[in-house]
Motif scaffolding. Structure first.
Motif, mmCIF file in Angstrom:
data_model
loop_
_atom_site.group_PDB
_atom_site.id
_atom_site.type_symbol
_atom_site.label_atom_id
_atom_site.label_comp_id
_atom_site.label_asym_id
_atom_site.label_seq_id
_atom_site.Cartn_x
_atom_site.Cartn_y
_atom_site.Cartn_z
ATOM 1 N N ILE A 364 -15.570 -36.193 -21.482
ATOM 2 C CA ILE A 364 -14.845 -36.400 -22.735
ATOM 3 C C ILE A 364 -15.672 -37.082 -23.827
ATOM 4 O O ILE A 364 -15.294 -37.003 -24.995
ATOM 5 C CB ILE A 364 -13.553 -37.212 -22.509
ATOM 6 C CG1 ILE A 364 -13.881 -38.648 -22.088
ATOM 7 C CG2 ILE A 364 -12.649 -36.536 -21.505
ATOM 8 C CD1 ILE A 364 -12.655 -39.531 -22.014
ATOM 9 N N THR A 425 -8.802 -32.029 -18.048
ATOM 10 C CA THR A 425 -10.018 -31.350 -18.511
ATOM 11 C C THR A 425 -10.394 -30.164 -17.633
ATOM 12 O O THR A 425 -11.406 -29.518 -17.885
ATOM 13 C CB THR A 425 -11.195 -32.344 -18.547
ATOM 14 O OG1 THR A 425 -11.365 -32.923 -17.241
ATOM 15 C CG2 THR A 425 -10.938 -33.460 -19.555
ATOM 16 N N ILE A 433 -13.370 -29.385 -24.890
ATOM 17 C CA ILE A 433 -12.842 -30.753 -24.749
ATOM 18 C C ILE A 433 -13.137 -31.564 -26.006
ATOM 19 O O ILE A 433 -12.255 -32.285 -26.526
ATOM 20 C CB ILE A 433 -13.440 -31.431 -23.506
ATOM 21 C CG1 ILE A 433 -12.983 -30.708 -22.231
ATOM 22 C CG2 ILE A 433 -13.005 -32.906 -23.451
ATOM 23 C CD1 ILE A 433 -13.712 -31.162 -20.980
#
Length: 438
Positions: A364, A425, A433
């Protein structure tokens, strides 16, 4: 410039890693027909990614060995050197400091490297190899600690990195890092080797180029850059998960498992500790298989919930042991329950909270701040690991039941944190993402 162009003219091969240039593949193509068929099978399965992961996984094995070292050796070190629970000798402090510096770097760079080289459908499983290797290292420390004295065990601990260092010369740089640095030809070459020499990488190349083009081209990131609102959420999730991972008390349990088992009344505490290490490896292997099927959030919630229940059992067991007679059957039952609870805590931790926070952190964080932000997240993780490690023995001396109650509260909060804020995710590229945060 494509991989094939680079392979045909052969220029620059001496300046690039062995796997990067594909030299091992060209050597295989000169062999017999049976070997050629095998080479084709390996090529179709993108064996380069697996080979790179297996090489860098030696780093987390070193990490795990360091983490597990104190459990089978603590009593002998204290006895041989005439130490107390709260002190250590200067040489041991120095060794721990240097080892901590090395594994601190490994604990961040390995999951990030794996996330950046892995295809999206295998990123979770390959990323979980990082934690699986850590558990293997812990188990090896526990196992060898049954048979060798603490000085020899320390020498044996250098073997993983002794093998890793030459292995690093055989793996390519992360294609996403190369793209960020503007090394377009090397970036495409690296990606082609990692995906297979006949794979069509055009879509992935375009996604990475578009992602890099939309971010700053400055190679130096400042702390002030992290104040931008678009970075707040991924920073909170990445740092928060890694902090909660340590505050759950897992290192306190693993580092001092022998002491905990002794307090629970287990006679062969070191053998029981090895059993816990073996169970942890199995549970983490299950996570490696499940993470790309079940998803990250589900496993994190199940893991945190299981840890909360397990820690509740341990806390209640130790509290009751303190108030009943040591000759009663209740005392024996509570001892058994505390051991079962500790084992269940390690298993449920390994099913999610062990591997997945590192996977999500590496997924992320935007590529342009990943170096600085990831370092901060790792620093937070290791700071709280240090806090837990330094206080665990003292807390256990104060109250075993109270110690596990504190860990239980943290695990209960983790359920809330994951449910409210951690995104799923699974099945998304790193670029997808990042775009979801804009």
């Amino acid at each position: 410039m494509s991989f094939r162009d680079d392979a045909e003219d052969g220029r620059g091969d001496l300046r690039k890693p062995f796997l990067h240039t594909g030299s091992w593949y060209r050597m295989g193509s000169r062999m017999g027909s049976s070997m050629l068929g095998s080479s084709q099978a390996l090529r179709d399965k993108s064996i380069s990614v697996v080979a790179c992961v297996l090489i860098v996984a030696l780093g987390p094995i070193q990490f795990g060995f360091t983490s597990g070292y104190s459990s089978p050796t603590q009593s002998a070190i204290i006895e041989d050197l005439g130490l107390t629970v709260s002190e250590d000798s200067s040489f041991l402090y120095m060794g721990r400091l240097l080892e901590g510096f090395g594994v601190g770097i490994i604990s961040y760079t390995v999951p990030v490297y794996i996330a950046e080289i892995a295809p999206q459908n295998l990123r979770g499983s390959l990323g979980s190899v990082n934690q699986l290797s850590v558990t293997l290292g812990i188990m090896l420390a526990y196992l060898l600690g049954l048979f060798v004295e603490w000085r020899i065990l320390a020498v044996l601990g250098i073997l993983p990195c002794t093998i890793l260092i030459p292995g690093l010369f055989f793996i390519p740089e992360s294609p996403r890092w190369l793209a960020k640095m503007g090394m377009t030809e090397d970036f495409e070459t690296s990606l082609q080797v990692l995906r297979g020499f006949d794979a069509d990488i055009s879509i992935e190349v375009n996604e990475i180029k578009r992602s890099v083009a939309s971010t700053t081209r400055r190679t130096t990131i400042r702390f002030a850059d992290l104040k931008e609102r678009r970075y707040w959420f991924p920073l909170m999730v990445g740092i928060g998960l890694l902090m909660l991972q340590q505050l759950s008390g897992i290192n306190g349990v693993l580092f001092y498992s022998s002491t905990i088992f002794e307090a629970a009344g287990v006679k062969s505490s070191n053998a029981a500790t090895f059993g816990v290490g073996a169970i942890q490896v199995i549970a983490t292997a299950v996570t490696t298989w499940l993470v790309d099927k079940a998803g990250r959030r589900v496993l994190l919630i199940v893991s945190s919930f299981g840890m909360t229940l397990s820690l509740l059992v341990v806390a209640v067991s130790f509290f009751l042991k303190d108030v009943v007679s040591s000759d009663s059957s209740v005392y024996s039952i509570m001892g058994i329950l505390s051991v079962v609870g500790v084992v269940a805590m390690v298993v449920t931790f390994s099913l999610g909270m062990g591997a997945i926070p590192w996977v999500i952190m590496s997924e992320i964080l935007p590529i342009n701040i990943k170096g600085l932000a990831g370092s901060i997240a790792t620093l937070s993780n290791w700071f709280f690991a240090w806090v837990v490690t330094m206080t665990a023995n003292l807390l256990l001396d104060w109250s075993s039941g109270g110690t596990f109650t504190i860990y239980m509260v943290v695990s209960a909060f983790t359920i809330v944190f994951v449910t409210l804020w951690v995104p799923e995710t699974k099945g998304r590229t790193l670029e997808e993402i990042q775009w979801s945060f804009r």
